[in-house]
Design an enzyme around this catalytic site. Structure first.
Site: not given
Ligand code: UD1
Ligand code: UDP
Length: 374
Positions: A99, A121, A135, A216, A218, A248
């Protein structure tokens, strides 16, 4: 369609990569498919960690992550760039999982080209458009036109049927997260050094109960994150616990946690863990405090009580089974429920029952078979 089906699997974030690598492995090993992988790279480091461990080499890397990206900018760029890949690959199927923004944009790009979408999923619903945000709406959008809905559980299937989705397109496959967890557990059993990086913390916190933590969402930014940090500070006043918190990379999370928690000796704020190390954290933790989706599925499978810092969940199976409990983001509730698990042995053992409503570890093969025959 030709006899060898071209499947384009599209994903962008850490959890999608974890839940899709078992399917990417299955498709690559199966002569019925010509398998291609496109990553939006909505995440960068956190996605690359998974690709490396799972040995997945993308055919297309759109490199879309930019610091603090907005939903609008990410959605627009993902739609355009994934569309270009679809035009060059012309796949028979597009597979997306979950999602995120990548999922919604990738699915819409496929729909615009009348390419059938397989939604892995499918059918998770909280019933509230802002929990989780965005999501809940992302997955509902994909659900309206996917040709194949791979529901992880009966509950998810029922949610889709309630939305009048053609029952013939809905299949209960289990959740591929269990396939991923089995795969990583076996890899670590063969090569323990893959998950040995926490040994320093394990020694430092010997004799304390470890609380594994992630956060993490939003919808928790702002007051929610401040409240979560406040709760952790209160829990950390106890000398029999330690919190290990891989933070995160989202700056909205890091700023608050670094400011509020960095001075506490028994709270380890660490970098995101790769999957073998996160599996190790689950293993050594007495309980998990999280707002993550994936962790709500993994913790019950391992018999670890999980306190979910959200008001609602689209994964009621853990709550029904008694291994998960919704605690929201009110600090007093988080502290009270955590202390109950720390101090009340009966309450703890009632929750610490290994229960696995999410799958049997063979979901990826079921999905591959559906992609070959649908
Ligand atoms: C995203 C997804 C969320 C999911 C989560 C898993 C959307 C809107 N959100 O949220 O559904 O649960 O991923 O973790 O699709 N960033 C880094 N390096 C990375 C990843 C993120 O620097 O490897 C930082 C960047 O500044 C980036 C910010 O995190 O702009 C947000 O990343 P984004 O993918 O927009 O949203 P998440 O909060 O990670
Ligand atoms: N996870 C990981 N390293 C971390 C934190 C989480 O590998 O430091 C894994 C965790 O086992 C799970 C997935 O990341 O499988 C969950 O991701 P996240 O919580 O970022 O996203 P969500 O599931 O809420 O979309």
């Amino acid at each position: 369609m030709s006899s060898c089906r071209k499947i384009l699997t599209v994903f962008g974030t850490r959890p999608e990569a974890i839940k899709l690598f078992p399917l990417v492995h299955a498709l690559a090993e199966d002569s019925r498919f010509d398998s291609r992988v496109c990553i939006s790279a909505q995440h960068r480091e956190m996605l690359d960690q998974v690709l490396e461990i799972a040995g997945v080499v993308p055919d297309h890397d759109l490199d879309l992550m930019s610091p603090g990206q907005t939903l609008d900018a990410l959605t627009a760029r993902a739609l355009v760039e994934i569309g270009k890949v679809l035009d060059s690959e012309e796949p028979d199927w597009v597979v997306v999982q979950g999602d995120t923004t990548t999922v919604m944009a990738g699915a819409i790009a496929a729909y615009y080209r009348k390419i059938p979408v397989c939604h892995v999923e499918a059918g998770l619903r909280s019933g509230h458009i802002y929990h989780p945000w965005p999501e809940e709406v992302n997955r509902r959008v994909v659900g309206t036109f996917a040709a194949l809905h791979c529901a992880p559980t009966e509950t998810a299937r029922d949610a889709l049927l309630k939305e009048n989705i053609d029952p013939a397109s809905v299949h209960v496959t289990g959740n591929t997260v269990i396939d991923a967890l089995h795969w990583v557990t076996q890899r670590v059993a063969q090569e323990p050094a893959m998950a040995s990086g926490l040994s320093g913390l394990e020694r430092r916190f010997a004799g304390r109960k470890i609380i594994g933590m992630t956060s993490h969402r939003r919808e928790n930014f702002g007051d929610g994150m401040q409240n979560i940090a406040k709760a952790v500070r209160a829990i950390a006043t106890r000398d029999d616990v330690a919190v290990i918190f891989p933070v995160h990379l989202n700056p909205n999370v890091r700023a608050v946690m670094n400011e509020q928690l960095a001075d506490l000796d028994n709270v380890a704020l660490i970098e995101p863990l790769d999957y073998p190390h996160f599996a190790r954290l689950l293993d050594i933790s007495h309980l998990m405090l999280t707002d993550s989706g994936g962790v709500q599925e993994e913790a019950p499978a391992l018999g670890k009580p999980v306190l979910v810092m959200r008001e609602t969940t689209e994964r009621p199976e853990g709550v029904t089974a008694g291994t998960a409990r919704l605690v929201g983001t009110d600090p007093e509730t988080i502290v009270r429920e955590t202390e109950r698990l720390l101090d009340d042995e009966a309450a703890y053992s009632a929750m610490a029952q290994a229960h696995n409503p999410f799958g049997d570890g063979r979901s990826a093969q079921r999905i591959a078979d559906l992609l070959a025959t649908t």
